[in-house]
Design an enzyme around this catalytic site. Structure first.
Site, PDB file in Angstrom:
ATOM      1  N   ARG A 104      -5.096  15.350  34.138  1.00  0.00           N
ATOM      2  CA  ARG A 104      -5.240  14.190  35.017  1.00  0.00           C
ATOM      3  C   ARG A 104      -6.331  14.489  36.034  1.00  0.00           C
ATOM      4  O   ARG A 104      -6.226  15.443  36.815  1.00  0.00           O
ATOM      5  CB  ARG A 104      -3.928  13.872  35.753  1.00  0.00           C
ATOM      6  CG  ARG A 104      -2.795  13.428  34.833  1.00  0.00           C
ATOM      7  CD  ARG A 104      -3.128  12.069  34.214  1.00  0.00           C
ATOM      8  NE  ARG A 104      -2.081  11.605  33.323  1.00  0.00           N
ATOM      9  CZ  ARG A 104      -2.177  11.589  31.997  1.00  0.00           C
ATOM     10  NH1 ARG A 104      -3.264  12.057  31.402  1.00  0.00           N
ATOM     11  NH2 ARG A 104      -1.195  11.128  31.264  1.00  0.00           N
ATOM     12  N   ARG A 159     -22.493  -2.552  48.870  1.00  0.00           N
ATOM     13  CA  ARG A 159     -21.711  -1.478  48.271  1.00  0.00           C
ATOM     14  C   ARG A 159     -22.401  -1.080  46.976  1.00  0.00           C
ATOM     15  O   ARG A 159     -22.409  -1.822  46.001  1.00  0.00           O
ATOM     16  CB  ARG A 159     -20.270  -1.934  48.008  1.00  0.00           C
ATOM     17  CG  ARG A 159     -19.487  -2.175  49.275  1.00  0.00           C
ATOM     18  CD  ARG A 159     -19.412  -0.903  50.092  1.00  0.00           C
ATOM     19  NE  ARG A 159     -18.551  -1.058  51.263  1.00  0.00           N
ATOM     20  CZ  ARG A 159     -18.483  -0.175  52.219  1.00  0.00           C
ATOM     21  NH1 ARG A 159     -19.232   0.929  52.180  1.00  0.00           N
ATOM     22  NH2 ARG A 159     -17.682  -0.365  53.239  1.00  0.00           N
ATOM     23  N   ALA A 207     -13.908  -1.448  58.585  1.00  0.00           N
ATOM     24  CA  ALA A 207     -13.144  -0.308  58.076  1.00  0.00           C
ATOM     25  C   ALA A 207     -13.957   0.963  58.228  1.00  0.00           C
ATOM     26  O   ALA A 207     -15.162   0.916  58.440  1.00  0.00           O
ATOM     27  CB  ALA A 207     -12.789  -0.533  56.601  1.00  0.00           C
ATOM     28  N   LEU A 245     -13.743   5.576  57.332  1.00  0.00           N
ATOM     29  CA  LEU A 245     -13.037   6.794  56.924  1.00  0.00           C
ATOM     30  C   LEU A 245     -12.339   7.439  58.112  1.00  0.00           C
ATOM     31  O   LEU A 245     -12.789   7.330  59.253  1.00  0.00           O
ATOM     32  CB  LEU A 245     -14.022   7.804  56.337  1.00  0.00           C
ATOM     33  CG  LEU A 245     -14.697   7.423  55.037  1.00  0.00           C
ATOM     34  CD1 LEU A 245     -15.758   8.446  54.686  1.00  0.00           C
ATOM     35  CD2 LEU A 245     -13.669   7.300  53.923  1.00  0.00           C
ATOM     36  N   GLU A 296     -14.010   1.909  64.704  1.00  0.00           N
ATOM     37  CA  GLU A 296     -14.685   1.223  63.602  1.00  0.00           C
ATOM     38  C   GLU A 296     -14.908  -0.261  63.912  1.00  0.00           C
ATOM     39  O   GLU A 296     -15.948  -0.818  63.580  1.00  0.00           O
ATOM     40  CB  GLU A 296     -13.900   1.396  62.303  1.00  0.00           C
ATOM     41  CG  GLU A 296     -13.900   2.808  61.777  1.00  0.00           C
ATOM     42  CD  GLU A 296     -15.273   3.307  61.342  1.00  0.00           C
ATOM     43  OE1 GLU A 296     -16.174   2.487  61.064  1.00  0.00           O
ATOM     44  OE2 GLU A 296     -15.455   4.536  61.271  1.00  0.00           O
ATOM     45  N   GLU A 323     -18.732  -1.658  63.920  1.00  0.00           N
ATOM     46  CA  GLU A 323     -19.163  -2.589  62.876  1.00  0.00           C
ATOM     47  C   GLU A 323     -19.256  -4.045  63.328  1.00  0.00           C
ATOM     48  O   GLU A 323     -19.969  -4.830  62.706  1.00  0.00           O
ATOM     49  CB  GLU A 323     -18.233  -2.486  61.662  1.00  0.00           C
ATOM     50  CG  GLU A 323     -18.353  -1.147  60.970  1.00  0.00           C
ATOM     51  CD  GLU A 323     -17.591  -1.077  59.659  1.00  0.00           C
ATOM     52  OE1 GLU A 323     -16.910  -2.051  59.281  1.00  0.00           O
ATOM     53  OE2 GLU A 323     -17.678  -0.017  59.008  1.00  0.00           O
ATOM     54  N   PRO A 343      -3.834   4.512  42.911  1.00  0.00           N
ATOM     55  CA  PRO A 343      -2.968   5.669  42.716  1.00  0.00           C
ATOM     56  C   PRO A 343      -3.004   6.268  41.313  1.00  0.00           C
ATOM     57  O   PRO A 343      -2.478   7.362  41.112  1.00  0.00           O
ATOM     58  CB  PRO A 343      -1.568   5.137  43.050  1.00  0.00           C
ATOM     59  CG  PRO A 343      -1.664   3.668  42.830  1.00  0.00           C
ATOM     60  CD  PRO A 343      -3.079   3.288  43.184  1.00  0.00           C
ATOM     61  N   GLY A 344      -3.663   5.610  40.371  1.00  0.00           N
ATOM     62  CA  GLY A 344      -3.776   6.172  39.032  1.00  0.00           C
ATOM     63  C   GLY A 344      -4.727   7.353  38.962  1.00  0.00           C
ATOM     64  O   GLY A 344      -4.630   8.179  38.054  1.00  0.00           O
ATOM     65  N   GLU A 397      -6.169   8.335  47.804  1.00  0.00           N
ATOM     66  CA  GLU A 397      -6.629   7.606  48.979  1.00  0.00           C
ATOM     67  C   GLU A 397      -5.513   6.739  49.544  1.00  0.00           C
ATOM     68  O   GLU A 397      -4.882   5.961  48.845  1.00  0.00           O
ATOM     69  CB  GLU A 397      -7.832   6.719  48.666  1.00  0.00           C
ATOM     70  CG  GLU A 397      -8.345   6.033  49.927  1.00  0.00           C
ATOM     71  CD  GLU A 397      -9.545   5.151  49.694  1.00  0.00           C
ATOM     72  OE1 GLU A 397     -10.431   5.140  50.554  1.00  0.00           O
ATOM     73  OE2 GLU A 397      -9.602   4.475  48.645  1.00  0.00           O
ATOM     74  N   GLU A 445     -25.101   0.008  56.903  1.00  0.00           N
ATOM     75  CA  GLU A 445     -24.577  -0.840  57.973  1.00  0.00           C
ATOM     76  C   GLU A 445     -25.678  -1.612  58.699  1.00  0.00           C
ATOM     77  O   GLU A 445     -25.391  -2.515  59.478  1.00  0.00           O
ATOM     78  CB  GLU A 445     -23.792  -0.006  58.984  1.00  0.00           C
ATOM     79  CG  GLU A 445     -22.527   0.594  58.399  1.00  0.00           C
ATOM     80  CD  GLU A 445     -21.762   1.442  59.394  1.00  0.00           C
ATOM     81  OE1 GLU A 445     -22.322   1.799  60.458  1.00  0.00           O
ATOM     82  OE2 GLU A 445     -20.590   1.753  59.111  1.00  0.00           O
TER      83      GLU A 445
END
Length: 190
Positions: free
Chosen positions: A36, A63, A75, A77, A92, A96, A114-115, A119, A144
């Protein structure tokens, strides 16, 4: 009774500034093992900024993996060690959108993919908004530099989700959670 999945071995594949990748050999429910690939990420915060006119602050930002500008919520990190998530969210939001919030409440938590990734994202609801003074605004650089900032009625933002205009998973979840929390007169907030 759930099977206890155990990691038999791990092979590191990549270590970067934002995430790392490794392959785990994991025991499966039938007794076999399988590889995995796992992306480890430091996590993020997302902010639904809601003003007095029931409008949310949306940003449109480039993006690169999508090769497109997409609608998102402010948003960032969780990249400052030991910084409380609400402080990260406030930072943030200011960086932004040039806004501050007198009130920032946790809204929802989610795992984005989640696969293959660990995160974890915490979405906050920011209210009682005010502008950051011009002299204190954060300079925007790189992707940005051309952020578009729009205030959109919450109900229109929900319609944008169903039209396919907003596809960012955290934005979809945050906006839908905000609409539901509003319906309950904010009683769902912790």
């Amino acid at each position: 009774m759930a099977f206890a999945h155990e990691t038999v071995s791990r092979t590191d594949r990549y270590q970067g500034a934002i995430f790392s990748v490794h392959t785990d050999e994991v025991t499966m429910s039938d007794g076999s093992t399988a590889d995995r690939d796992v992306v480890e990420n430091r996590g993020a915060v997302v902010v639904v900024a809601l003003d007095e006119q029931d409008r949310v602050v949306l940003i449109k930002q480039y993006r690169h993996p999508l090769r497109a500008h997409i609608w998102e919520l402010p948003a960032g990190l969780r990249d400052v060690e030991d910084e409380p998530e609400a402080i990260t969210a406030a930072r943030e939001l200011a960086e932004e959108t040039d806004l501050t919030a007198a009130r920032i409440d946790p809204l929802i938590d989610l795992h984005t993919s989640p696969g293959f990734s660990n995160e974890w994202v915490r979405v906050f609801l920011a209210r009682d908004l005010s502008a950051v003074p011009q002299a204190e605004r954060h300079p925007r650089e790189a992707e940005e530099a051309d952020i578009e900032i729009h205030r959109v009625p919450l109900d229109e933002a929900i319609a944008m989700i169903f039209r396919g205009d907003i596809t960012n998973a955290a934005a979809v979840a945050g906006l839908l959670a905000t609409a539901r929390a509003r319906e309950t007169n904010w009683t769902l907030l912790p």
